[in-house]
Motif scaffolding. Structure first.
Motif, PDB file in Angstrom:
ATOM      1  N   HIS B  96     -45.189 -26.587  86.194  1.00 17.30           N
ATOM      2  CA  HIS B  96     -44.645 -28.308  86.202  1.00 17.30           C
ATOM      3  C   HIS B  96     -45.176 -28.808  85.083  1.00 17.30           C
ATOM      4  O   HIS B  96     -44.268 -29.644  84.486  1.00 17.30           O
ATOM      5  CB  HIS B  96     -45.195 -28.797  87.610  1.00 17.30           C
ATOM      6  N   GLN B  99     -42.631 -28.018  82.428  1.00 13.36           N
ATOM      7  CA  GLN B  99     -41.182 -28.447  82.626  1.00 13.36           C
ATOM      8  C   GLN B  99     -41.066 -30.037  82.533  1.00 13.36           C
ATOM      9  O   GLN B  99     -40.090 -30.398  82.078  1.00 13.36           O
ATOM     10  CB  GLN B  99     -40.932 -28.314  84.210  1.00 13.36           C
ATOM     11  N   VAL B 100     -42.263 -30.752  82.473  1.00 13.78           N
ATOM     12  CA  VAL B 100     -42.140 -32.145  82.168  1.00 13.78           C
ATOM     13  C   VAL B 100     -42.370 -32.466  80.617  1.00 13.78           C
ATOM     14  O   VAL B 100     -42.411 -33.760  80.131  1.00 13.78           O
ATOM     15  CB  VAL B 100     -42.950 -32.897  82.915  1.00 13.78           C
ATOM     16  N   ARG B 104     -36.689 -27.152  76.658  1.00 11.24           N
ATOM     17  CA  ARG B 104     -35.627 -26.964  77.485  1.00 11.24           C
ATOM     18  C   ARG B 104     -35.726 -25.693  78.216  1.00 11.24           C
ATOM     19  O   ARG B 104     -36.398 -24.812  77.695  1.00 11.24           O
ATOM     20  CB  ARG B 104     -34.389 -26.861  76.707  1.00 11.24           C
ATOM     21  N   THR B 311     -35.385 -28.309  86.286  1.00 13.01           N
ATOM     22  CA  THR B 311     -35.777 -29.198  87.373  1.00 13.01           C
ATOM     23  C   THR B 311     -34.173 -29.783  87.953  1.00 13.01           C
ATOM     24  O   THR B 311     -33.091 -29.723  87.272  1.00 13.01           O
ATOM     25  CB  THR B 311     -36.394 -30.327  86.572  1.00 13.01           C
ATOM     26  N   PRO B 312     -34.479 -30.326  89.243  1.00 14.68           N
ATOM     27  CA  PRO B 312     -33.422 -30.673  89.706  1.00 14.68           C
ATOM     28  C   PRO B 312     -32.508 -31.759  88.872  1.00 14.68           C
ATOM     29  O   PRO B 312     -31.225 -31.561  89.102  1.00 14.68           O
ATOM     30  CB  PRO B 312     -33.824 -31.239  91.095  1.00 14.68           C
ATOM     31  N   ALA B 313     -33.190 -32.534  88.339  1.00 13.31           N
ATOM     32  CA  ALA B 313     -32.359 -33.619  87.752  1.00 13.31           C
ATOM     33  C   ALA B 313     -31.536 -32.945  86.692  1.00 13.31           C
ATOM     34  O   ALA B 313     -30.392 -33.323  86.165  1.00 13.31           O
ATOM     35  CB  ALA B 313     -33.461 -34.607  86.977  1.00 13.31           C
ATOM     36  N   GLU B 314     -32.203 -31.737  85.844  1.00 12.77           N
ATOM     37  CA  GLU B 314     -31.401 -31.385  84.877  1.00 12.77           C
ATOM     38  C   GLU B 314     -30.148 -30.298  85.260  1.00 12.77           C
ATOM     39  O   GLU B 314     -29.415 -30.149  84.742  1.00 12.77           O
ATOM     40  CB  GLU B 314     -32.240 -30.353  84.051  1.00 12.77           C
ATOM     41  N   GLU B 316     -28.381 -31.059  87.567  1.00 13.54           N
ATOM     42  CA  GLU B 316     -27.303 -32.010  88.412  1.00 13.54           C
ATOM     43  C   GLU B 316     -26.462 -32.507  87.095  1.00 13.54           C
ATOM     44  O   GLU B 316     -25.361 -33.051  87.282  1.00 13.54           O
ATOM     45  CB  GLU B 316     -27.751 -33.163  89.275  1.00 13.54           C
ATOM     46  N   ARG B 317     -27.190 -32.629  85.948  1.00 13.98           N
ATOM     47  CA  ARG B 317     -26.305 -33.047  84.818  1.00 13.98           C
ATOM     48  C   ARG B 317     -25.041 -32.498  84.664  1.00 13.98           C
ATOM     49  O   ARG B 317     -25.210 -31.342  84.620  1.00 13.98           O
ATOM     50  CB  ARG B 317     -27.084 -33.196  83.741  1.00 13.98           C
TER      51      ARG B 317
END
Lengths: 307, 317
Positions: B96, B99-100, B104, B311-314, B316-317
């Protein structure tokens, strides 16, 4: 369709200097049948130390993970420094430092190498590493451990190193999940002072902790969560007053006796002091509001629900 | 240009422990032992110095045995050294924080793969002197030695990529290690097992459409190395016989000959074959077919791994 998907991308990046550091609007997060966060509305003012309080399973870590772009809300919308972490995760990551509740450190690295690794991961030029690492280690009081192996550090030192890691790219916002857990009293005091220093440097800090007395001393704003729901939010004193909560005041007199009084708010507390000194003419040598306001508030608001 | 931070950190951590040097030591010891045993085995059966042809054959045999053991060690060490690459980050709860950062997911995977690959390449190049003993005896040219190590390097890289990708799909190092060894075993054994089972089941052994496809044998690290190191005279089947690489070469030639020299005899209908323009007498060498197949598997697994690291945000892009 959720607000997260409907919101136009430009809108969320158009307010980089908004007075609000983090805003959550009707945010929910569901894991299968478990609703970890339920319609959370939260506003974290810029420059504040914001305490997120709640028992285990309240949804604090899930909220932090959503703020940090590690999780997507099932519904609702979050903005962090004006950007939506679900749409612009890298924009958010540039401006935010995240310290998770567990100590994830690489044991076979030296302290300076550990920080240099994260400096490189944030794309900071190698020429800046030495000064950056010096500054961070001085800030977290680990300069003497610069060349020590990470696995030789105490838990408190590892927490401070972890905090230094979250600060490596000089973020405006710090999200700290249980940073004081497992620390001895001295390390807690040192951490609290460090966070105050960072706040003085203009950083907004969102912190969760089980040690309420600590948060009470440090936080300008708090939010209390239970079973994924927000129960109350705002400056602790305001919440207490809004809820009509009472506080204890301990008074010691010159005669050596002490008495405890319960008052409802600031006005009543001032009235008590006036009455004792002026009306009754008693020799008051100590007039102390007993800590535990946040604790009382927490106990009065939560019901011990476990999800 | 800045070096991949994950690669830099991994190399630093890896070379700091005594484990890396122990692995290099064991690797070289086993290869040297192989060379010694092959040499001893040959010298006890006659005086090699008096017979140039025998000496040349010994050189070739030693080369092939060393290559085979080298490949076996690669197949054993890659899962051992790489399985925990990303699962370990999850288990240590260091993923984590990584990942933040601005790294990439692809960068994280590439760093891990390059770190694993660099170490395997170090092992293989450290083994070159052992390989050169065969050159001193005759029977191989320096180019053959480099070719052998080169193709094993390619397999090491592809296997590292596959095992690292599998590591990204798991949460625990123990699971990742089991998965990596299981996958490697499948890679080596599944094709030959299927092929020989089908050949036994066919029973006719004739040159007919029901013969199993030779492709099943090609998708195998042993076949790839055997074919790539066959030497300029590809009809050397039989020379230096008795080693596993030679056996693999013989079986591939046999499998192809049963299918009119085609890799793709699996499709029985001529119309189907014509529809997909599959040349019945294609000339792709086994090593090229096998390497291509492994590359496709590695690419698919890497794509899955990158998705898993997002991550889920990445995602979904």
């Amino acid at each position: 369709m959720s607000a997260t998907i409907e919101a136009p991308a430009d809108e969320v990046t158009a307010t980089p200097d908004a007075p609000v550091a983090v805003r959550a609007d009707h945010v929910s997060k569901r894991y299968g049948n478990l609703l970890a966060v339920n319609q959370l509305d939260l506003t974290v003012p810029r420059g504040s130390i914001f305490g997120l309080i709640g028992p285990n399973g309240a949804g604090k870590s899930t909220t932090f993970a959503m703020i940090s772009s590690l999780l997507l809300p099932t519904s609702g919308r979050i903005t962090v420094m004006g950007a939506d972490p679900s749409r612009k995760p890298r924009t958010v990551r540039r401006r935010m430092g995240y310290m998770p509740d567990n100590l994830g450190v690489y044991d076979n690295l030296r302290v300076d190498e550990y920080l240099e690794f994260f400096a490189a991961s944030y794309g900071i030029a190698r020429t800046e590493w030495t000064d950056l690492v010096d500054g961070l280690l001085e800030l977290v009081d680990l300069s003497v451990k610069r060349t020590a192996m990470v696995n030789s550090l105490s838990r408190g030192m590892k927490q401070r190193l972890s905090l230094a890691r979250a600060l490596v790219h000089d973020p405006e916002l710090l999200v700290l999940d249980e940073p004081a857990s497992g620390l001895d009293p001295r390390a807690r005091v040192e951490l609290r002072e460090l966070l105050k220093t960072l706040n003085g440097m203009g950083k907004t800090i969102i912190i969760s902790s089980h040690i309420l007395s600590e948060l009470e001393e440090m936080c300008t704003d708090v939010a209390i969560m239970e079973a994924g729901k927000l129960l109350a939010a705002g400056p602790p004193r305001q919440i207490l007053e809004r809820l009509g909560g009472s506080r204890n005041v301990r008074v010691r007199f010159a005669s050596g006796t002490s008495e405890s009084f319960t008052v409802a708010g600031d006005v009543e507390q001032a009235e008590l002091l006036r009455r004792l000194v002026v009306d009754e003419g008693r020799d008051v040598v100590e007039f102390i509001e007993e800590s535990g306001g946040l604790e009382q508030l927490f106990m009065s608001l939560t019901e011990g629900i476990v999800q | 240009m800045m070096m991949n931070p994950v690669l830099s950190r991994e190399l630093r951590e890896r070379m700091r422990t005594g484990r890396a040097f122990a692995v290099v030591g064991i690797f070289l010891l086993l290869l040297t032992l192989t060379a010694y045993l092959v040499y001893q085995g040959s010298t006890t059966t006659g005086d090699i110095s008096s017979d140039l042809a025998r000496q040349t054959r010994l050189g070739r045999d030693l080369y092939e045995w060393v290559l085979f053991v080298m490949l076996t060690l690669v197949l054993f060490f890659v899962p051992a050294l790489t399985a925990g690459a990303i699962a370990g980050e999850r288990e240590r709860q260091t993923l984590h924080p990584l990942q933040v950062t601005l790294l990439r997911p692809r960068g994280i995977l590439v760093g891990k793969v390059l770190a694993g690959t660099s170490f395997m390449l170090l092992l293989l190049f450290a083994a070159l002197p052992v390989m050169m003993v065969a050159y001193l005896l005759g029977g191989i040219r320096p180019l053959d030695g480099l070719k052998g190590v080169g193709i094993i390097c390619v397999i090491a890289i592809l296997l590292t990529l596959m095992v690292t990708a599998l590591s990204a799909l798991t949460r625990r190092v123990q699971t990742a290690t089991l998965l990596a060894y299981g996958f490697t075993a499948l890679l080596v054994l599944l094709g030959p097992l299927l092929y020989f089972t089908m050949r036994v089941a066919d029973g006719s052994q004739g040159n007919d459409v029901e013969n199993p496809p030779a492709l099943l044998l090609a998708l195998n690290p042993i076949t790839i190395v055997a074919d790539a190191t066959a030497g300029e005279n590809s009809s050397t089947v039989g020379v230096g016989s008795g080693n596993p690489l030679n056996w693999a070469r013989e079986e591939v030639v046999k499998a192809k000959s049963l299918n009119d020299d085609s890799w793709f005899a699996w499709f029985p209908e001529d119309s189907f074959r014509a529809q997909f323009r599959i040349d019945r007498r294609d000339g792709f060498p086994a090593w090229a077919v096998g390497t291509l197949g492994l590359t496709v598997i590695a690419a698919l697994l890497s794509t899955l791994a990158v998705r898993r690291l997002r991550t889920p945000a990445e995602t979904e892009r």
